[in-house]
Enzyme design. Structure first.
Site, mmCIF file in Angstrom:
data_model
loop_
_atom_site.group_PDB
_atom_site.id
_atom_site.type_symbol
_atom_site.label_atom_id
_atom_site.label_comp_id
_atom_site.label_asym_id
_atom_site.label_seq_id
_atom_site.Cartn_x
_atom_site.Cartn_y
_atom_site.Cartn_z
ATOM 1 N N LYS A 53 -16.734 3.612 -0.261
ATOM 2 C CA LYS A 53 -15.420 3.225 0.256
ATOM 3 C C LYS A 53 -15.417 3.236 1.780
ATOM 4 O O LYS A 53 -14.863 2.341 2.427
ATOM 5 C CB LYS A 53 -14.356 4.175 -0.305
ATOM 6 C CG LYS A 53 -14.107 3.969 -1.792
ATOM 7 C CD LYS A 53 -13.341 5.121 -2.418
ATOM 8 C CE LYS A 53 -13.245 4.931 -3.934
ATOM 9 N NZ LYS A 53 -12.679 6.087 -4.635
ATOM 10 N N GLN A 97 -9.498 11.402 -4.328
ATOM 11 C CA GLN A 97 -10.589 11.083 -5.249
ATOM 12 C C GLN A 97 -10.474 11.926 -6.517
ATOM 13 O O GLN A 97 -10.385 13.150 -6.464
ATOM 14 C CB GLN A 97 -11.942 11.337 -4.570
ATOM 15 C CG GLN A 97 -13.146 10.991 -5.421
ATOM 16 C CD GLN A 97 -13.236 9.502 -5.718
ATOM 17 O OE1 GLN A 97 -13.011 8.662 -4.859
ATOM 18 N NE2 GLN A 97 -13.575 9.174 -6.950
ATOM 19 N N ASP A 120 -4.312 3.707 -4.460
ATOM 20 C CA ASP A 120 -4.931 3.724 -5.785
ATOM 21 C C ASP A 120 -3.984 3.162 -6.840
ATOM 22 O O ASP A 120 -4.388 2.922 -7.976
ATOM 23 C CB ASP A 120 -5.320 5.163 -6.148
ATOM 24 C CG ASP A 120 -6.721 5.261 -6.727
ATOM 25 O OD1 ASP A 120 -7.431 4.240 -6.737
ATOM 26 O OD2 ASP A 120 -7.114 6.358 -7.167
#
Length: 284
Positions: A53, A97, A120
């Site tokens: 990322k 995460q 997300d």
């Protein structure tokens, strides 16, 4: 003849478009989209994902930072860090995460992220809008990546019978909702589905997202079906999907490989959401 859907090529094309959007935003407002990834603990797979990322953001002209936190951190302390990032005007996207260590509620942590910065796409407000058929601020990354891969084939999704194997909040449920929005007829399968093979065989479109290597094999697949394999399973030194690729390709019309299918698209959708977050926040 099966067509292998090249996720790397599609991601490359879309990243070019995102990079152009980043450059336009910078030229117009002076704002550089900034993504902060919060990494709790030292899970090896998570570390690799986060590194990819960071690399992707840099390649597109974005700014990124990883906050590395010990697995011993308390939930309240983690949520305080998220609140600080919410109030930081220079941060446009926040991603925690997953998975998180035991003892920390993923639901509560995700709900603490500002919906505008939830790149997300998993905040209850964004997921709720998706459920209601409204446009969320951000779509869940992997689910949107699946749809983009299907659309890239030119298949008409309207009226097709789609079977989603897996009911997770991250992939299974949102991808089913997105397929419904495209007017597909959707069945969600899970560990208690009776006659799993029979249900899958009805599918014109099959999305495998359960985390079980080789669960779906060729004799479970309708001739000409389009298969998107979200599974990422390590078997020895090899990375494989939930679909047995070699037997499935004998019957499928379209199929994604593992690796090189969904993975590159998930990160691309995250970067697209980060650009969108910067655009939304810059317009306030």
């Amino acid at each position: 003849m099966v067509t292998v859907i090249d996720g790397k090529a599609l991601a490359r094309k879309m990243r070019g478009e995102i990079a152009e959007g980043v450059a336009r935003l910078k030229a117009k407002t002076g704002i550089t989209p900034r993504l902060v990834v919060v990494l709790v603990g030292d899970d090896p797979a998570s570390i690799v994902y986060v590194r990819n990322k960071e690399k992707g953001a840099a390649e597109l002209g974005m700014s990124s930072e990883t906050r590395r936190l010990p697995s011993s951190i308390k939930q309240d302390s983690l949520i305080e860090i998220i609140k600080e990032l919410n109030s930081d005007g220079l941060v446009h996207g926040i991603l925690v995460q997953l998975p998180l260590p035991k003892g920390i509620s993923e639901n509560e942590v995700v709900a603490a992220i500002s919906p505008e910065k939830d790149v997300d796409g998993l905040h209850p407000l964004n997921m709720g809008k998706l459920l209601r058929g409204e446009e969320p601020l951000h779509l869940p990354c992997t689910a949107q990546g699946v749809i983009e891969l299907l659309l890239s084939t030119g298949i008409e999704l309207k009226g097709k019978e789609a079977v989603v194997v897996g009911r997770s909040n991250i992939v299974g449920k949102p991808v089913a909702l997105l397929l419904l929005q495209k007017h597909a007829t959707v069945t969600i399968c899970h560990s208690r589905t009776r006659d799993l093979g029979g249900v899958i065989k009805r599918g014109d479109i099959i999305v495998a997202a359960v985390g079980s290597p080789g669960l779906i094999h060729g004799d479970m697949i309708k001739q000409g079906a389009a298969i998107v394999d979200v599974g990422t399973n390590r078997v020895g030194e090899k990375l494989v999907g939930d679909v047995d690729f070699e037997s499935a390709r004998e019957r499928a019309g379209f199929i994604t490989p593992v690796p090189g299918g969904v993975g590159p698209m998930t990160i691309t959708m995250l970067l697209q959401n980060t650009l969108r977050a910067a655009e939304l926040l810059s317009s306030k």
